[in-house]
Every structure is written in structure tokens, then in C-alpha cells.
Design a protein around this motif. Structure first.
Motif, mmCIF file in Angstrom:
data_model
loop_
_atom_site.group_PDB
_atom_site.id
_atom_site.type_symbol
_atom_site.label_atom_id
_atom_site.label_comp_id
_atom_site.label_asym_id
_atom_site.label_seq_id
_atom_site.Cartn_x
_atom_site.Cartn_y
_atom_site.Cartn_z
ATOM 1 N N VAL A 341 -11.583 -1.028 0.168
ATOM 2 C CA VAL A 341 -10.801 -1.848 -0.763
ATOM 3 C C VAL A 341 -11.445 -3.223 -0.792
ATOM 4 O O VAL A 341 -11.395 -3.960 0.175
ATOM 5 C CB VAL A 341 -9.337 -1.933 -0.296
ATOM 6 N N HIS A 342 -12.102 -3.531 -1.930
ATOM 7 C CA HIS A 342 -12.841 -4.794 -2.015
ATOM 8 C C HIS A 342 -11.984 -5.880 -2.654
ATOM 9 O O HIS A 342 -11.245 -5.619 -3.598
ATOM 10 C CB HIS A 342 -14.107 -4.615 -2.868
ATOM 11 N N GLY A 343 -12.104 -7.064 -2.162
ATOM 12 C CA GLY A 343 -11.526 -8.236 -2.824
ATOM 13 C C GLY A 343 -10.025 -8.314 -2.775
ATOM 14 O O GLY A 343 -9.411 -9.069 -3.514
ATOM 15 N N HIS A 344 -9.357 -7.518 -1.938
ATOM 16 C CA HIS A 344 -7.905 -7.605 -1.841
ATOM 17 C C HIS A 344 -7.524 -8.037 -0.440
ATOM 18 O O HIS A 344 -8.224 -7.749 0.528
ATOM 19 C CB HIS A 344 -7.263 -6.239 -2.121
ATOM 20 N N ILE A 345 -6.404 -8.707 -0.344
ATOM 21 C CA ILE A 345 -5.964 -9.115 0.987
ATOM 22 C C ILE A 345 -4.555 -8.582 1.254
ATOM 23 O O ILE A 345 -3.795 -8.321 0.343
ATOM 24 C CB ILE A 345 -5.955 -10.663 1.133
ATOM 25 N N ASP A 346 -4.241 -8.451 2.517
ATOM 26 C CA ASP A 346 -2.913 -8.082 2.977
ATOM 27 C C ASP A 346 -2.316 -6.938 2.178
ATOM 28 O O ASP A 346 -2.895 -5.880 2.101
ATOM 29 C CB ASP A 346 -1.991 -9.312 2.964
ATOM 30 N N ASP A 347 -1.140 -7.183 1.554
ATOM 31 C CA ASP A 347 -0.435 -6.088 0.893
ATOM 32 C C ASP A 347 -1.263 -5.429 -0.212
ATOM 33 O O ASP A 347 -1.079 -4.262 -0.520
ATOM 34 C CB ASP A 347 0.890 -6.579 0.306
ATOM 35 N N GLU A 348 -2.144 -6.179 -0.808
ATOM 36 C CA GLU A 348 -2.962 -5.578 -1.877
ATOM 37 C C GLU A 348 -4.053 -4.668 -1.305
ATOM 38 O O GLU A 348 -4.624 -3.859 -2.024
ATOM 39 C CB GLU A 348 -3.559 -6.668 -2.761
ATOM 40 N N ALA A 349 -4.334 -4.821 -0.022
ATOM 41 C CA ALA A 349 -5.326 -3.945 0.624
ATOM 42 C C ALA A 349 -4.650 -2.726 1.239
ATOM 43 O O ALA A 349 -5.314 -1.889 1.838
ATOM 44 C CB ALA A 349 -6.074 -4.723 1.700
ATOM 45 N N PHE A 350 -3.338 -2.612 1.058
ATOM 46 C CA PHE A 350 -2.593 -1.525 1.708
ATOM 47 C C PHE A 350 -3.046 -0.165 1.166
ATOM 48 O O PHE A 350 -3.188 0.026 -0.040
ATOM 49 C CB PHE A 350 -1.082 -1.690 1.465
ATOM 50 N N ALA A 351 -3.230 0.787 2.095
ATOM 51 C CA ALA A 351 -3.651 2.139 1.684
ATOM 52 C C ALA A 351 -2.869 3.174 2.470
ATOM 53 O O ALA A 351 -2.796 3.103 3.696
ATOM 54 C CB ALA A 351 -5.137 2.319 1.932
ATOM 55 N N PHE A 352 -2.295 4.163 1.767
ATOM 56 C CA PHE A 352 -1.569 5.235 2.455
ATOM 57 C C PHE A 352 -2.512 6.144 3.236
ATOM 58 O O PHE A 352 -2.082 6.833 4.144
ATOM 59 C CB PHE A 352 -0.733 6.053 1.458
ATOM 60 N N TRP A 353 -3.805 6.158 2.868
ATOM 61 C CA TRP A 353 -4.711 7.034 3.625
ATOM 62 C C TRP A 353 -4.874 6.555 5.070
ATOM 63 O O TRP A 353 -5.356 7.302 5.911
ATOM 64 C CB TRP A 353 -6.057 7.186 2.923
#
Ligand SMILES: Cc1ncc(COP(=O)(O)O)c(C=O)c1O
Length: 502
Positions: A341-353
Motif C-alpha cells: 500500500v503506497h502513499g497511505h498512512i494509518d487507517d488508509e493503509a489498513f488491509a484485511f489481508w
């Protein structure tokens, strides 16, 4: 709205506004008709393997088929199905679909968001994380639970076992196989545990035989003293105890294990404490049953299936946990560039995988969210209490009957009993050897179950209760009434009388 770009591609899959309207109205009428008349259908239509394919076109043609023909064939599929929304469907643990649940799936499919991570499904990810938190709070586990929705309880249980195992080994992610990381791991669960636990142990490479079977007491609750003995023995023998799994509603009889005592032992031996509440956890919403679930809040993880007892259509399972770092340590991986996940931080980098097995995941949270919001906590809780009250009503009828025997009382919404011809009932109370009689009753009740299932008037399943073949009525059905319970008892009696006079 911007004007439609007329230069856009004219796809072979485009449909006209008229065709779109026909698809919508046809599908909506089909669903309306289905729900309106579900109680008049046989629970299971007379059927045999191959009948469905004999009644529909089985050649895939080069050209499309008119809509009316497709909806006719859908009607055939509905007709030849088994209907878990029928008020006398009591087999297995399956909530009927509600209208809001069914249409939620339509909306989710139209959006077709792939809820792999926030970047891929921003709104869906936020809804799912909120719904997971609601579920944790609804079942009084934790108001800030984390976790993910899954295909069902089996997947949730498997994820929990992997998190537990990785925590025990202290070796993160996939570099070392669980079996290579030191002495073999062991898992503890009662003889009443759902088969998904040994199956998960097998899939994860832990081995089915490393799931130790803890004995149950007379009421089929896990015996904490035996749990302690097994753990101590394994420690002496050089195994690494990893996880204890308790049931909050066993699949056969709905028993809730003594969660507080198990939590104490898990803490003492530093085991992960997983509660399989796939079926039963929502039972905590019934004020009369709340105390049974004391100790659930001490679990490290809990499985709970909205598709079992929160009236959400399949598939909707859920795994809840508190320690999200433990989940991440089990699942997150740097192996693949395409998931970075590029260019996102915290909650925006969240991934269910980072929490589970699946990468592509449908927007399951939408139907859970809309169902809970549409009905609200009060109406959902009332439906659960009604299901429980009906199971208790059935228990009363069985206990008072001279031709039925209660094999396990209804702790939640499952009642297990058997038909006993009245002339044999007195023999059961005697102190002679009952082996032959029980064998006869096992066979008789197995035939009763088959006859009832094929008869189409009611559908019940079976359970093995302390070695006896039990007819199992599981009520997670908001359409069932007292009258349906009385009729089902009569249907069982008629089958019993018919078969025992043959
Ligand atoms: C107690 C329990 N755990 C787990 C499961 C498995 O759930 P699923 O069928 O959603 O995988 C079931 C299914 O009936 C169950 O009753």
C-alpha cells in the motif's frame, strides 16, 4: 451529472434502460413471491439427484436466452431447493434471510467492491471495521474489538488457531512452518467441539491428533479439571500447549462451556483462549441467558456467525479479537509487491489481508450493517429470545409426552429428543441392560428423521447425544410459531407410529 459520452465503447454486454427495468422488476417480483409464500411450500420438495438439471436447459448456447425463460428456470431452482426460511425448517444452524438482508446482497453485488483493504474498498472497509466493533459490543465481548468478517465459522476458527499458534511459537509469518519451530503444539477442546477445529489443525499442519479431547460433564460441558490434567501431562511430555477452544453454544446441543473457569486455566498456562460462539454467542442478548456467557469477555478471540443467529443471509461469519498485533504477526507479509500500500498512512493503509486468509472478499459487511440498523438491537434480541422460548416450549412438550424422550434440554435454542413407542418407554426406566433397546431406538429415530425430511412438512436433523441418535431441532428462525412446534411434534409422532408398526 455530466452528459453521457456518446463516443464511449458500445459493449456487447450493455443493456438498454428497458432491459434493465425488466431485469429489476422480474428479480424483485421473484423475491417478493418467494417470501410471501414460503410457508406454503414443502420445506424440501420431492427431489432426487439430477432432477434440477432435467428441468432446465443444460446447453450453454452461443446466443443469450430471453429473460422470461431465465426467470422461469430460476423458479424451478427455487422450487427444487430446501427452504431454510420455512417456519418448520429446524435442521442445522441457519438463519433465514430477511428482505433487508437479501436486498443488501443485491446492493453489494451492484457496487461489487472488493474489500481487500481501504484503498480497494474505502467505504466498505470502514463499514466492516465498524460492524466488527458493533458485533463485539453486541455480544458483550469488547466495545473496541477488532477482527474481520469471514465466509463462516470454520474460516474464523482456522484464523484463530493460526494466530494462537504463531503467538505460541513467537516466530512471525511464513518463514518457519509451525511444525518446524520447536516442540509440537497442542490445542484443547471438548468432545463436543465443532469439526472445524480438528480440520483447521490439520490444514495448518498442527495435526488433528494434537487437538486433545477434553472430557465433558454429565451436561456435556467441558470439564476444567480434565483440561488441566491434559495440559500438565503435555508439558511433562515435552509438547507446547498453544490454545484452548471453548464453545459458547455447541453444535449438537447448544451447551455453553464454563468460560470463566477455562479463562482462568488459559491464563495460568499462558494459552490463547478462543471461544467458538459461531452459533450461540448471540444468545447472550436474551436476558435469561446472559449469565451463561460470563467469561466470554476474557477470550483472546471469538468466532460468531451473523448468518447463523443474527438473521443475515450466508455468507457472514466473523472473528473478533483484541490483540490486533497478534493477528498481524500471523498474517501480514512483505512477500508480494502487488499488495504493497503506497502513499497511505494509518487507517488508509489498513488491509484485511493482514488479518486473515482471503485476499478478494465481497462486501459482507453491508448486509450485516443494514440488518442490524434496520431492526435495531431490540428487535434482533426479541427474535433471539423468541427462538429460545420456542425451544423451551418444545422441551416441555417432550418431557410431558409418553412417547418422546428428552435427550438434552434446551440450553439455548436447540432441543434434542427421540421418539420411543409408549410400550418401550417403561422398559427404558427399568434397570435391565438397555443396549439392544437403544440400538433399536437409534435405528428407528434415524428412519424417522429421513421420513420427516423427505415428507416435506418439517425438517429436522440429528445429533449424537451421549451415544444416542437424537432428533435435533435447532430454532434460529423468526418465522417459527408455537403452532409449528406442535405440528412438528405430531409429524414426528406420525412417522414414529408408522415405522414402529411396520
Ligand atoms: C459451533 C459451530 N462452530 C463452527 C461452525 C462452522 O460454521 P460454518 O458452517 O459457517 O463454517 C458451526 C456450524 O454449524 C457451528 O455450529
Amino acid at each position: 451529472m455530466t452528459e453521457r459520452d456518446t463516443s464511449q465503447r458500445k459493449s456487447s454486454l450493455d443493456v438498454s434502460p428497458e432491459a434493465f427495468a425488466q431485469i429489476s422488476s422480474g428479480a424483485v417480483s421473484l423475491v417478493q413471491e418467494y417470501f410471501a409464500h414460503i410457508a406454503e411450500r414443502p420445506v424440501r420438495a420431492p427431489n432426487h439427484a439430477g432432477k434440477t438439471l432435467a428441468q432446465i436447459e443444460t446447453e450453454l448456447g452461443n446466443e443469450g436466452v430471453p429473460l422470461e425463460k431465465l426467470f422461469d428456470e430460476c423458479r424451478t431452482v427455487l422450487d427444487l431447493s430446501r427452504h431454510n426460511g420455512h417456519p418448520r425448517f429446524f435442521g442445522y444452524v441457519a438463519s433465514p434471510a430477511t428482505p433487508i438482508g437479501a436486498f443488501s446482497d443485491l446492493i453489494a453485488s451492484a457496487l461489487n467492491a472488493n474489500i481487500t483493504c481501504w484503498r480497494s474498498g474505502p467505504a466498505g472497509t470502514e463499514i466492516e471495521r465498524m460492524v466488527v466493533q458493533w458485533l463485539g459490543s453486541l455480544i458483550r465481548y469488547d466495545d473496541n474489538a477488532q477482527g474481520l468478517l469471514t465466509s463462516g465459522g470454520s474460516m474464523a476458527n482456522m484464523i484463530a488457531l493460526l494466530i494462537a499458534a504463531r503467538r505460541t511459537t513467537g516466530v512471525s509469518t511464513a518463514s518457519t512452518g509451525l511444525w518446524q519451530s520447536g516442540p509440537p503444539l497442542t490445542i484443547y477442546a471438548s468432545s463436543e467441539i465443532h469439526m472445524s477445529i480438528p480440520k483447521a489443525a490439520d490444514i495448518l499442519g498442527l495435526g488433528r491428533d494434537h487437538v486433545r479431547t477434553v472430557e465433558c460433564d454429565a451436561e456435556l460441558r467441558l470439564d476444567p479439571a480434565h483440561l488441566r490434567q491434559l495440559i500438565e501431562q503435555d508439558l511433562r511430555d515435552g509438547f507446547r500447549p498453544s490454545c484452548v477452544v471453548a464453545s459458547a453454544g455447541t453444535v449438537a446441543t447448544g451447551i455453553v462451556d464454563p468460560l470463566t473457569e477455562i479463562a482462568d486455566i488459559a491464563r495460568e498456562f499462558k494459552l490463547w483462549f478462543h471461544v467458538d460462539g459461531a452459533y450461540g454467542a448471540p444468545g447472550v442478548l436474551d436476558p435469561g441467558k446472559k449469565d451463561l456467557f460470563a467469561g466470554l469477555e476474557r477470550a483472546d478471540s471469538v468466532s460468531l456467525d451473523p448468518h447463523k443467529w443474527l438473521y443475515v443471509p450466508v455468507d457472514a461469519g466473523c472473528l473478533l479479537f483484541r490483540d490486533e498485533a497478534a493477528a498481524r504477526a500471523a498474517f501480514s507479509t512483505d512477500d508480494a509487491d502487488y499488495i504493497k500500500v503506497h502513499g497511505h498512512i494509518d487507517d488508509e493503509a489498513f488491509a484485511f489481508w493482514d488479518y486473515g486468509v482471503e485476499l478478494s472478499r465481497r462486501f459482507r459487511a453491508l448486509k450485516v450493517w443494514l440488518t442490524l440498523r434496520y431492526y435495531g438491537r431490540r428487535r434482533i434480541a426479541a427474535a433471539i429470545s423468541d427462538d429460545i422460548a420456542l425451544a423451551h416450549y418444545l422441551t416441555e412438550i417432550v418431557a410431558a409426552a409418553d412417547d418422546l424422550e428428552l435427550l438434552a434440554p434446551a440450553e439455548l435454542s436447540i432441543c434434542c429428543f427421540r421418539y420411543v413407542p409408549p410400550h418401550l418407554k417403561t422398559q427404558l426406566a427399568g434397570d435391565t441392560d438397555l443396549t439392544a433397546l437403544n440400538k433399536h431406538l437409534d435405528q428407528l429415530n434415524e428412519h424417522i428423521m429421513s421420513l420427516v425430511q423427505t415428507g416435506g412438512l418439517a425438517y429436522l436433523s440429528n445429533a449424537n447425544v451421549k451415544g444416542r441418535f437424537a432428533l435435533r431441532v435447532c430454532i434460529t428462525n423468526f418465522r417459527t410459531t408455537r403452532n409449528d412446534i406442535e405440528r412438528t411434534v405430531e409429524i414426528v409422532r406420525e412417522a414414529g407410529r408408522k415405522l414402529s408398526s411396520e
